[in-house]
Design an enzyme around this catalytic site. Sequence first.
Site, PDB file in Angstrom:
ATOM      1  N   CYS A 112      34.725  63.560  92.807  1.00 20.93           N
ATOM      2  CA  CYS A 112      36.177  63.613  92.627  1.00 20.93           C
ATOM      3  C   CYS A 112      36.708  64.794  93.431  1.00 20.93           C
ATOM      4  CB  CYS A 112      36.507  63.781  91.144  1.00 20.93           C
ATOM      5  SG  CYS A 112      38.268  63.841  90.804  1.00 20.93           S
ATOM      6  N   HIS A 154      38.207  54.906  87.906  1.00 20.16           N
ATOM      7  CA  HIS A 154      38.231  56.355  88.121  1.00 20.16           C
ATOM      8  C   HIS A 154      39.662  56.836  88.378  1.00 20.16           C
ATOM      9  CE1 HIS A 154      36.470  60.158  90.023  1.00 20.16           C
ATOM     10  NE2 HIS A 154      37.741  60.192  90.376  1.00 20.16           N
ATOM     11  N   GLU A 155      40.364  56.136  89.284  1.00 23.49           N
ATOM     12  CA  GLU A 155      41.723  56.581  89.636  1.00 23.49           C
ATOM     13  C   GLU A 155      42.676  56.436  88.450  1.00 23.49           C
ATOM     14  OE1 GLU A 155      41.935  58.358  92.087  1.00 23.49           O
ATOM     15  OE2 GLU A 155      40.065  57.707  93.002  1.00 23.49           O
ATOM     16  N   HIS A 158      42.678  59.156  85.905  1.00 26.76           N
ATOM     17  CA  HIS A 158      43.469  60.346  86.245  1.00 26.76           C
ATOM     18  C   HIS A 158      44.872  60.269  85.640  1.00 26.76           C
ATOM     19  CE1 HIS A 158      40.947  62.705  88.930  1.00 26.76           C
ATOM     20  NE2 HIS A 158      40.640  61.644  89.659  1.00 26.76           N
TER      21      HIS A 158
HETATM   22 NI    NI Z   1      39.090  61.725  91.047  1.00 27.30          NI
END
Ligand code: NI
Length: 198
Positions: A112, A154-155, A158
Amino acid sequence: MRAVGFIVRRMAILKIARMGHPVLRRRADPVADPTAPRIQALVRNMIETMQDADGAGLAAPQVHVPLRVVIFHVPESRAGTGENDGPMPLTVLINPEIEPLGAETALGWEGCLSVPGLVGAVPRFTRIRYSGLTPSGTRIEREAADFHARVVQHECDHLDGMLYPQRMTDLSLLMFQEELRHGPPDAMRAAAEAAEIA
Ligand code: NI
């Protein structure tokens, strides 16, 4: 003399927030109008920032903007041969939603840009359906598998204040990327490829 018109687009490489910054811990706000000029500018700058950092994806909170905007792509090198895990060109998703398709999860290496230098083996759903809006306001709905599904999860994490280490179930698999040169830990022999940074 005839004037030649140029569209001057100001672009910028944005500073990336690192783990510990409050903007990475909060829930990001929905975008009211995906076609607004400030969203277009944000997306352009996110694309430039992601490409400069050689990432596979980027979420707006990573550039200190607490809005529900993510960008990602699936490079040829990380694509599979299955139905929903082929290469994917750069995609912008605004106000995205994810739904797992089945309960199957798999471990895979992730990095990341907000956690520089480290990689970790993270369990993710192997098949998902996701949807969201593009900057032109049209709706995208896709099914994704494997790496494609991983980068979207994953995105989108966030946007909910979640970094990948918080998803890990075995912190012995959190390590400096440079140390992968010694070979993957036994638990990860099956997924020995280099981590993708998002
Ligand atoms: Ni990330």
